[in-house]
Motif scaffolding. Structure first.
Motif, short mmCIF file in Angstrom:
data_model
loop_
_atom_site.label_atom_id
_atom_site.label_comp_id
_atom_site.label_asym_id
_atom_site.label_seq_id
_atom_site.Cartn_x
_atom_site.Cartn_y
_atom_site.Cartn_z
N GLU A 8 1.10 -1.17 -0.04
CA GLU A 8 -0.18 0.20 -0.89
C GLU A 8 0.79 1.39 -0.18
N ASP A 9 0.68 2.04 -0.94
CA ASP A 9 1.23 3.48 -0.77
C ASP A 9 1.06 4.71 -0.09
N ASP A 10 -0.11 4.55 -0.12
CA ASP A 10 -0.70 5.36 1.02
C ASP A 10 -0.40 5.51 2.32
N GLU A 11 0.19 6.28 3.31
CA GLU A 11 1.35 5.86 4.13
C GLU A 11 0.37 5.75 5.44
N SER A 12 -0.89 6.41 4.88
CA SER A 12 -1.41 7.05 6.60
C SER A 12 -2.50 4.95 6.53
N ILE A 13 -3.25 5.05 5.45
CA ILE A 13 -3.95 3.72 5.19
C ILE A 13 -3.07 2.73 5.41
N HIS A 14 -1.56 3.02 5.21
CA HIS A 14 -0.38 1.84 5.66
C HIS A 14 -0.77 1.66 7.17
N TYR A 32 5.60 -0.39 -0.11
CA TYR A 32 5.25 1.47 -0.76
C TYR A 32 4.61 1.39 -1.89
N SER A 33 5.20 -0.14 -3.21
CA SER A 33 5.39 0.02 -4.08
C SER A 33 5.73 -1.68 -4.75
N ASP A 52 -3.61 -3.16 -3.07
CA ASP A 52 -3.59 -1.86 -3.50
C ASP A 52 -3.60 -2.28 -4.73
N SER A 76 -8.93 -1.79 -2.15
CA SER A 76 -8.50 -0.46 -3.39
C SER A 76 -9.82 0.71 -3.39
N LYS A 98 -11.92 0.77 -0.42
CA LYS A 98 -12.30 2.04 1.16
C LYS A 98 -13.13 2.83 0.58
#
Length: 219
Positions: A8-14, A32-33, A52, A76, A98
């Motif tokens: 997952e690349d979105d840090e807050s969701i991760h 993250y990628s 994601d 997703s 999401k």
């Protein structure tokens, strides 16, 4: 402790997912990628993947195609039925949109881990060969051999049916669950590549061609 890879690349969701899993007794690994995910997937050993789709480097849909025998739950923001269907047909086990409910995510994780535990698929062994079930790796006399997704699917079916001759059409049908775009002509090429890779570390001819019918494991 079950090992879960979070891609997952979105840090807050991760961070939310990671904290949720750790609080519930899971061991987490982080990518993250898409390219970072591929590097971690090469190491293997994961019990489940949370994926994601909209990732930098390599999109989630492409990552799904590289994974065998590890449950995948897509998380997703894509909500169309076409996106869901395409992911499920490509190899994902579940799809959640999401924003997600934490209790629902934990329940879906538990279901996939339970289903995978009950699948009963161990590493497949035959003479000097051992096909590892959590990545595209074959051990030949304890030497690691990397296989493509299609090569892995072919060898898995031959080992699962090692006492039988599998017709070409039947083999194509069996591997269609795990791979795409393989026809009778390309099947011969994949078989030839498998033989070459095995031959690097073993003298025995492991895959026999039964003329006009199909293939079987050599006795």
């Amino acid at each position: 402790m079950k090992k879960i890879l979070i891609i997952e690349d979105d840090e807050s969701i991760h961070n939310v997912i990671e904290e949720l899993l750790k609080d519930n007794g899971y061991d987490t690994y982080n990518a993250y990628s898409g390219t970072e995910a591929l590097l971690l997937l090469e190491k293997g050993g994961y019990d489940l993947i949370l994926l994601d789709l909209m990732l930098p480097g390599l999109i989630g849909e492409e990552i799904i195609k590289t994974i065998n025998n590890i449950p995948i739950i897509v998380i997703s923001a894509k909500i169309s039925s076409d996106d869901k269907v395409n992911c499920l047909l490509s190899g994902a086990n579940d799809y959640i949109t999401k924003p997600f409910d934490s209790k629902e995510l934990l329940a879906r994780i538990e279901v996939q881990l339970r289903n995978n535990k009950n699948s009963g698929l161990d590493n497949l062994k035959y003479k000097e060969l051992e096909l590892l079930n959590d990545n595209h790796t074959l051990l030949v006399n304890n030497n690691k051999v990397s296989l493509t997704k299609t090569e892995y699917a072919i060898l898995k079916q031959l080992l699962l049916n090692k006492t039988q001759v599998i017709t070409k059409n039947k083999l194509l049908d069996l591997i269609s669950i795990d791979t795409e775009d393989c026809d009778e002509n390309s099947l011969r090429v994949h078989i030839s590549n498998l033989r070459r890779k095995i031959k690097e570390y073993a003298e025995e001819e492991y895959i026999e061609s039964i003329w006009g019918i199909g293939f079987k494991m050599g006795e």
